[in-house]
Design a protein around this motif. Structure first.
Motif, PDB file in Angstrom:
ATOM      1  N   ILE A 399       0.913  -1.207   0.102  1.00  0.00           N
ATOM      2  CA  ILE A 399      -0.048   0.172  -0.099  1.00  0.00           C
ATOM      3  C   ILE A 399       0.861   1.368   0.073  1.00  0.00           C
ATOM      4  O   ILE A 399       0.467   2.061  -0.582  1.00  0.00           O
ATOM      5  CB  ILE A 399      -0.910   0.082   1.044  1.00  0.00           C
ATOM      6  N   THR A 400       2.007   1.261   0.827  1.00  0.00           N
ATOM      7  CA  THR A 400       2.990   2.268   1.124  1.00  0.00           C
ATOM      8  C   THR A 400       3.509   2.527  -0.436  1.00  0.00           C
ATOM      9  O   THR A 400       3.651   3.657  -0.978  1.00  0.00           O
ATOM     10  CB  THR A 400       3.874   2.096   2.188  1.00  0.00           C
ATOM     11  N   GLU A 401       4.056   1.397  -0.922  1.00  0.00           N
ATOM     12  CA  GLU A 401       5.093   1.566  -2.241  1.00  0.00           C
ATOM     13  C   GLU A 401       4.420   1.490  -3.530  1.00  0.00           C
ATOM     14  O   GLU A 401       5.129   2.341  -4.426  1.00  0.00           O
ATOM     15  CB  GLU A 401       6.079   0.457  -2.177  1.00  0.00           C
ATOM     16  N   ASN A 402       3.256   0.797  -3.709  1.00  0.00           N
ATOM     17  CA  ASN A 402       2.341   0.896  -4.906  1.00  0.00           C
ATOM     18  C   ASN A 402       1.257   1.589  -4.665  1.00  0.00           C
ATOM     19  O   ASN A 402       1.081   2.324  -5.578  1.00  0.00           O
ATOM     20  CB  ASN A 402       2.175  -0.824  -5.308  1.00  0.00           C
ATOM     21  N   VAL A 403       0.184   1.295  -3.905  1.00  0.00           N
ATOM     22  CA  VAL A 403      -1.133   1.827  -4.322  1.00  0.00           C
ATOM     23  C   VAL A 403      -1.207   3.278  -3.792  1.00  0.00           C
ATOM     24  O   VAL A 403      -1.680   3.932  -4.385  1.00  0.00           O
ATOM     25  CB  VAL A 403      -2.107   0.835  -3.124  1.00  0.00           C
ATOM     26  N   ILE A 404      -0.554   3.796  -2.724  1.00  0.00           N
ATOM     27  CA  ILE A 404      -0.645   5.211  -2.273  1.00  0.00           C
ATOM     28  C   ILE A 404      -0.199   6.169  -3.530  1.00  0.00           C
ATOM     29  O   ILE A 404      -0.723   7.070  -4.121  1.00  0.00           O
ATOM     30  CB  ILE A 404      -0.236   5.588  -0.909  1.00  0.00           C
ATOM     31  N   PRO A 405       0.902   5.835  -3.830  1.00  0.00           N
ATOM     32  CA  PRO A 405       1.371   6.592  -5.388  1.00  0.00           C
ATOM     33  C   PRO A 405       0.494   6.427  -6.360  1.00  0.00           C
ATOM     34  O   PRO A 405       0.471   7.427  -7.040  1.00  0.00           O
ATOM     35  CB  PRO A 405       3.080   5.875  -5.721  1.00  0.00           C
ATOM     36  N   HIS A 406      -0.177   5.229  -6.666  1.00  0.00           N
ATOM     37  CA  HIS A 406      -1.009   5.207  -7.738  1.00  0.00           C
ATOM     38  C   HIS A 406      -2.183   6.012  -7.681  1.00  0.00           C
ATOM     39  O   HIS A 406      -2.632   6.709  -8.368  1.00  0.00           O
ATOM     40  CB  HIS A 406      -1.532   3.692  -7.708  1.00  0.00           C
ATOM     41  N   PHE A 407      -2.885   6.157  -6.406  1.00  0.00           N
ATOM     42  CA  PHE A 407      -3.789   7.082  -6.065  1.00  0.00           C
ATOM     43  C   PHE A 407      -3.640   8.630  -6.060  1.00  0.00           C
ATOM     44  O   PHE A 407      -4.326   9.295  -6.290  1.00  0.00           O
ATOM     45  CB  PHE A 407      -4.609   6.525  -4.759  1.00  0.00           C
ATOM     46  N   THR A 408      -2.346   8.661  -5.647  1.00  0.00           N
ATOM     47  CA  THR A 408      -1.828  10.074  -5.919  1.00  0.00           C
ATOM     48  C   THR A 408      -1.891  10.580  -7.119  1.00  0.00           C
ATOM     49  O   THR A 408      -2.305  11.796  -7.329  1.00  0.00           O
ATOM     50  CB  THR A 408      -0.335  10.159  -5.208  1.00  0.00           C
ATOM     51  N   GLY A 409      -1.256   9.682  -8.194  1.00  0.00           N
ATOM     52  CA  GLY A 409      -1.534   9.967  -9.532  1.00  0.00           C
ATOM     53  C   GLY A 409      -2.914  10.058  -9.952  1.00  0.00           C
ATOM     54  O   GLY A 409      -3.307  11.148 -10.934  1.00  0.00           O
ATOM     55  N   ILE A 410      -3.843   9.313  -9.398  1.00  0.00           N
ATOM     56  CA  ILE A 410      -5.308   9.596  -9.904  1.00  0.00           C
ATOM     57  C   ILE A 410      -5.689  10.787  -9.583  1.00  0.00           C
ATOM     58  O   ILE A 410      -6.380  11.740 -10.263  1.00  0.00           O
ATOM     59  CB  ILE A 410      -6.016   8.519  -9.320  1.00  0.00           C
ATOM     60  N   LYS A 411      -5.678  11.235  -8.292  1.00  0.00           N
ATOM     61  CA  LYS A 411      -6.099  12.587  -7.780  1.00  0.00           C
ATOM     62  C   LYS A 411      -5.392  13.472  -8.503  1.00  0.00           C
ATOM     63  O   LYS A 411      -6.120  14.583  -8.647  1.00  0.00           O
ATOM     64  CB  LYS A 411      -5.643  12.590  -6.285  1.00  0.00           C
ATOM     65  N   THR A 412      -4.241  13.642  -8.889  1.00  0.00           N
ATOM     66  CA  THR A 412      -3.431  14.570  -9.457  1.00  0.00           C
ATOM     67  C   THR A 412      -4.403  14.835 -10.814  1.00  0.00           C
ATOM     68  O   THR A 412      -4.515  16.214 -11.066  1.00  0.00           O
ATOM     69  CB  THR A 412      -2.041  14.451  -9.834  1.00  0.00           C
ATOM     70  N   ILE A 413      -4.722  13.792 -11.444  1.00  0.00           N
ATOM     71  CA  ILE A 413      -5.381  14.127 -12.993  1.00  0.00           C
ATOM     72  C   ILE A 413      -6.724  14.681 -12.485  1.00  0.00           C
ATOM     73  O   ILE A 413      -7.390  15.449 -13.319  1.00  0.00           O
ATOM     74  CB  ILE A 413      -5.005  12.629 -13.699  1.00  0.00           C
ATOM     75  N   LEU A 414      -7.555  13.662 -11.548  1.00  0.00           N
ATOM     76  CA  LEU A 414      -8.909  14.125 -11.623  1.00  0.00           C
ATOM     77  C   LEU A 414      -8.999  15.686 -11.274  1.00  0.00           C
ATOM     78  O   LEU A 414      -9.664  16.297 -11.438  1.00  0.00           O
ATOM     79  CB  LEU A 414      -9.407  13.420 -10.291  1.00  0.00           C
ATOM     80  N   ASP A 415      -8.128  16.183 -10.009  1.00  0.00           N
ATOM     81  CA  ASP A 415      -8.243  17.620  -9.684  1.00  0.00           C
ATOM     82  C   ASP A 415      -7.978  18.382 -11.030  1.00  0.00           C
ATOM     83  O   ASP A 415      -8.464  19.573 -10.949  1.00  0.00           O
ATOM     84  CB  ASP A 415      -7.194  17.770  -8.639  1.00  0.00           C
ATOM     85  N   GLU A 416      -7.059  17.868 -11.958  1.00  0.00           N
ATOM     86  CA  GLU A 416      -6.946  18.975 -13.041  1.00  0.00           C
ATOM     87  C   GLU A 416      -7.776  18.724 -14.076  1.00  0.00           C
ATOM     88  O   GLU A 416      -8.256  19.521 -14.632  1.00  0.00           O
ATOM     89  CB  GLU A 416      -5.339  18.709 -13.582  1.00  0.00           C
ATOM     90  N   HIS A 417      -8.021  17.492 -14.349  1.00  0.00           N
ATOM     91  CA  HIS A 417      -8.726  17.248 -15.746  1.00  0.00           C
ATOM     92  C   HIS A 417     -10.286  16.954 -15.430  1.00  0.00           C
ATOM     93  O   HIS A 417     -11.050  16.770 -16.724  1.00  0.00           O
ATOM     94  CB  HIS A 417      -8.258  16.500 -16.757  1.00  0.00           C
ATOM     95  N   GLY A 418     -10.761  16.231 -14.448  1.00  0.00           N
ATOM     96  CA  GLY A 418     -11.854  15.877 -14.120  1.00  0.00           C
ATOM     97  C   GLY A 418     -12.304  16.148 -12.648  1.00  0.00           C
ATOM     98  O   GLY A 418     -12.984  15.328 -11.826  1.00  0.00           O
ATOM     99  N   ALA A 419     -12.433  17.557 -12.420  1.00  0.00           N
ATOM    100  CA  ALA A 419     -12.748  18.020 -11.094  1.00  0.00           C
ATOM    101  C   ALA A 419     -14.172  17.554 -10.949  1.00  0.00           C
ATOM    102  O   ALA A 419     -14.529  17.988  -9.594  1.00  0.00           O
ATOM    103  CB  ALA A 419     -12.395  19.491 -10.931  1.00  0.00           C
ATOM    104  N   GLU A 420     -14.885  17.610 -11.929  1.00  0.00           N
ATOM    105  CA  GLU A 420     -16.371  17.162 -11.444  1.00  0.00           C
ATOM    106  C   GLU A 420     -16.692  15.872 -10.722  1.00  0.00           C
ATOM    107  O   GLU A 420     -17.805  15.616 -10.255  1.00  0.00           O
ATOM    108  CB  GLU A 420     -17.406  17.276 -12.933  1.00  0.00           C
ATOM    109  N   TYR A 421     -15.673  14.945 -11.049  1.00  0.00           N
ATOM    110  CA  TYR A 421     -15.702  13.717 -10.158  1.00  0.00           C
ATOM    111  C   TYR A 421     -15.101  13.743  -9.035  1.00  0.00           C
ATOM    112  O   TYR A 421     -13.730  14.093  -8.804  1.00  0.00           O
ATOM    113  CB  TYR A 421     -15.215  12.747 -11.270  1.00  0.00           C
ATOM    114  N   SER A 422     -15.537  12.734  -8.154  1.00  0.00           N
ATOM    115  CA  SER A 422     -15.029  12.482  -6.618  1.00  0.00           C
ATOM    116  C   SER A 422     -14.251  11.190  -6.902  1.00  0.00           C
ATOM    117  O   SER A 422     -14.388  10.173  -7.780  1.00  0.00           O
ATOM    118  CB  SER A 422     -15.954  12.388  -5.609  1.00  0.00           C
ATOM    119  N   LEU A 423     -13.021  10.923  -6.174  1.00  0.00           N
ATOM    120  CA  LEU A 423     -12.358   9.927  -6.242  1.00  0.00           C
ATOM    121  C   LEU A 423     -12.751   8.930  -5.052  1.00  0.00           C
ATOM    122  O   LEU A 423     -12.606   8.997  -3.896  1.00  0.00           O
ATOM    123  CB  LEU A 423     -10.746  10.159  -5.915  1.00  0.00           C
ATOM    124  N   GLY A 424     -13.169   7.758  -5.593  1.00  0.00           N
ATOM    125  CA  GLY A 424     -13.418   6.771  -4.531  1.00  0.00           C
ATOM    126  C   GLY A 424     -12.572   5.459  -4.781  1.00  0.00           C
ATOM    127  O   GLY A 424     -11.818   5.335  -5.672  1.00  0.00           O
TER     128      GLY A 424
END
Length: 726
Positions: A399-424
């Protein structure tokens, strides 16, 4: 930090020249490797020939036979040394290491048993086999890592009360609920039900369920059953619960809070459903939820069957896995069918995600682009939460080494390109809780049905759970039959029942890599026709750093990202590919020194990264797109050193950031020359003028646009039939 006593333990292990006892790095650091090696050394001293890491039944039985109690009378030097080294590795003083069970060892063993909670069962300073087994583990017996004293008290009570049972071994007393602690609690319940050692197994099976149904609790109940129940409440992090033998009105109030949290009837009693929710991730898996998810299309008849069965919201997949024969994605007009039946929908994004190696920041960013594109394609509107799947048993370090960086990447793009959507997030309890704690998700879809996942065993329900997946069931019959995962819903996410009527057609799709060589030949032929050979070129371009083939391969390597960008922004992917391939091909030996000058503070800016973008250009493009509502973000100032250098470093060091800036530069450039925003209906003249502006203004830029338009036509030769066939 190295510990000299641990180093001596490693040196002692390395003194054995015995097959099956490994050689260790003498780094002075306690680890499972050290404990396993000490276990193997003990087995060797006991005369066991099949050495293993496991302190299992054979080791326990042999130790019981030869050394039922190890104390000051024991003269076996190496056994005493193993005890002493085990103590040092555990953080207790181990004496002078001369092979004698001295006073310091005796005092440490006494303290160890007190910390374990077994001093009353095993009085004195002697070491018995079950305590020895606990000694040679990495399990702590003091509160660590923000553990809770109340949890430790229950752990110690379980050890002290049930340690004499054959298959009950010392559990950690570290203040944390865990897999071993959960199994110990179930064993204790089975012992309380009167099960023999041959029957009790620590599993929540039919006999255990039946026994609990016969021992339900309410205000006024007392005895060990209340201790077990209140202990289970404490393990599940229910604040305000006292570990006690009496079921008080205060405990009943805390039970009602828990029942409300897990969406059970608020009786305040220790009934079966409440026990089940405390003991196993599914809880009572016969409960009928009001939500479900399925890989199957919800047809008119199936929708009616789901509605008749009491379901209100359905989870469906945004897209299929490339290359998979399973068609699990939302089908044309399916959302209309679902809504017409009075149901709602929540979207799930999952392609692979079945192993740790899949999860990384770059993949998360690509997944986010794809999810945004597909969510918009299906018409999901603002306010929708998309659940990104972690469909494997992620261990804590993964979770520390893989999953959290993965979701950090997801949030970065959602915040910039898909702010209308929430991250679940969809996943086991631990991964959902940790991603939420990192500030990356807003709601959890918990895969509690995976009861064997270590991420579910011993972990409480995530505080932000919305859906709780507990069982696979069949609903309906005949044409209405559908297999679903039955989910409990708590109202955090109601799903959606209104979708955009805009039809997203004509969008590009992923490239068919079987056409790779054919398109390369066409790219090479076109570039050669404008005097750009496979390598080098006229006018000093022999000093370029990449061949046409290398540039082409680099461009195709990010086809998924470019496709998602194009779909998200509803523009042609060839428009993005052209400047990217061209700039990689034209990179020359003067470019790296220019970048070095920026790093050294000798220059303010340089064209950098794969697509050779100036920080000033990127800031101007991003500011324009933010103001137009195309992306989210903060307006930046090129004149501000921090803003400029931050953007430059991202362009230089982050390929995804660099590539995702390309379409923004194209959008801003089109506006700058008086064109509409690039879309799938862009004419060739609009395309040429937009590509020219990417390079600047003037004659050189116009020539740039003409040259790249020809490359655009090559790409479109292959992209057009693919999207028309999709």
């Amino acid at each position: 930090m190295a510990d000299e006593k641990v180093r001596l333990a490693q040196r002692f292990i390395n003194s054995y020249n015995v097959p099956g006892i490994p050689k260790l790095d003498e780094d002075g650091k306690t680890s499972w490797s050290v404990m396993y090696a000490l276990t193997r050394a003990l087995q060797y001293e006991l005369g066991i020939t099949a050495l293993s890491d496991s302190f299992g039944p054979t080791t326990v039985a042999t130790l019981q036979q030869q050394f039922p109690v190890i104390d000051g009378l024991n003269t076996h030097g190496n056994v005493n040394r193993i005890v002493a080294y085990g103590l040092y590795c555990k953080g207790y003083p181990g004496g002078d290491l001369k092979g004698v069970y001295d006073d310091e060892v005796a005092e440490s063993v006494t303290r160890l048993k007190q910390d374990m909670g077994v001093a009353g069962t095993y009085p004195g300073d002697g070491l018995v086999p079950k305590v020895f087994k606990g000694l040679l583990t990495m399990d702590p017996y003091v509160v660590v890592n923000n553990g809770r004293d109340q949890v430790r008290a229950v752990q110690q009570w379980l050890n002290g009360t049930f340690i004499t049972r054959r298959d009950f071994f010392v559990i950690p007393c570290d203040g944390h609920f865990s897999r071993d602690v959960q199994k110990a609690l179930l064993l204790a319940i089975q012992f309380q039900l009167g099960m023999s050692d041959d029957v009790a197994n620590g599993r929540f099976g039919p006999a255990t369920k039946a026994g609990i149904r016969s021992n339900q609790l309410s205000v006024g109940s007392s005895g060990r059953w209340v201790q077990l129940f209140s202990g289970a409440m404490i393990f599940n992090q229910r604040d305000g619960v006292a570990f006690a033998t009496s079921f008080t009105s205060e405990l009943a109030a805390r039970v009602r809070e828990f029942q409300r949290f897990v969406a059970l009837p608020e009786s305040g009693d220790g009934d079966f459903a409440t026990w089940a929710s405390l003991l196993v991730s599914t809880g009572d898996d016969t409960r009928r939820g009001t939500a479900c998810d399925s890989v199957s299309e919800v047809t008119t008849f199936r929708a009616a069957a789901l509605r008749s069965a009491g379901y209100q919201v359905v989870g469906r997949y945004l897209c299929n896995v490339t290359g998979s024969s399973l068609n699990k994605m939302i089908q044309p007009f399916e959302l209309d069918t679902i809504v017409a039946a009075g149901l709602r929908v929540f979207p799930i994004y999952q392609t692979y995600g079945g192993e740790a190696a899949y999860f990384r920041r770059e993949q998360g960013m690509g997944d986010a682009f794809a999810a945004i594109s597909w969510a918009r394609y299906h018409g999901f509107q603002a306010g929708t939460r998309i659940y990104f799947a972690v469909d494997f048993d992620a261990l804590d370090y993964q979770i520390t080494e893989n999953v959290i960086p993965h979701f950090t990447g997801i949030k970065t793009i959602l915040d910039e390109h898909g702010a209308e959507y929430s991250l679940g997030i969809y996943g086991a309890r631990n991964v959902c809780s940790r991603v939420r704690a990192a500030g990356l998700s807003t709601g959890s879809f918990v895969s509690d049905m995976s009861t064997g996942f270590s991420g579910n065993l011993g972990f409480p329900m995530p505080s932000d759970w919305a859906f709780d997946q507990i069982a696979t069931v069949q609903v309906g019959s005949g044409t209405g039959a559908i297999e679903i995962d039955n989910n409990i819903a708590n109202g955090r996410d109601l799903g959606q029942n209104s979708f955009s009527s805009q039809v997203y057609f004509g969008l590009d799709v992923g490239f068919d890599m079987s056409w790779r060589d054919a398109m390369l030949r066409d790219v090479q032929a076109y570039l050669e026709s404008i005097n750009v050979p496979e390598s080098g070129g006229p006018g000093g371009e022999a000093l370029t750093l990449h061949t046409t083939t290398e540039s082409y391969n680099a461009t195709l390597a990010v086809d998924g990202l470019i496709t998602s960008l194009a779909r998200t922004l509803r523009m042609r992917k060839a428009l993005i590919q052209c400047p990217l391939l061209w700039e990689i091909r034209k990179l020359n030996i003067a470019d790296p020194p220019a970048d070095d000058a920026v790093r050294l503070g000798l220059k303010d800016d340089s064209s950098t990264g794969l697509a050779q973008i100036f920080a000033a250009t990127a800031i101007r493009a991003r500011n324009h797109c933010i103001r137009q509502g195309i992306i989210g973000g903060t307006i930046m100032d090129f004149g501000n050193d921090d803003d400029r250098l931050s953007v430059w470093h991202k362009l230089n060091e982050d390929n995804i950031y660099n590539i995702s800036t390309v379409p923004l530069v194209l959008i801003e450039g089109a506006a700058d020359v008086g064109l509409r925003r690039p879309d799938v209906f862009f004419t060739e003249d609009e395309t040429r003028r937009t590509l020219a502006r990417y390079n600047g203004t003037g004659d050189a830029a116009e020539n740039y646009g003409r040259q790249l338009l020809g490359l655009y036509r090559v790409f479109e030769k292959y992209h057009k039939p693919l999207r028309e066939a999709s």
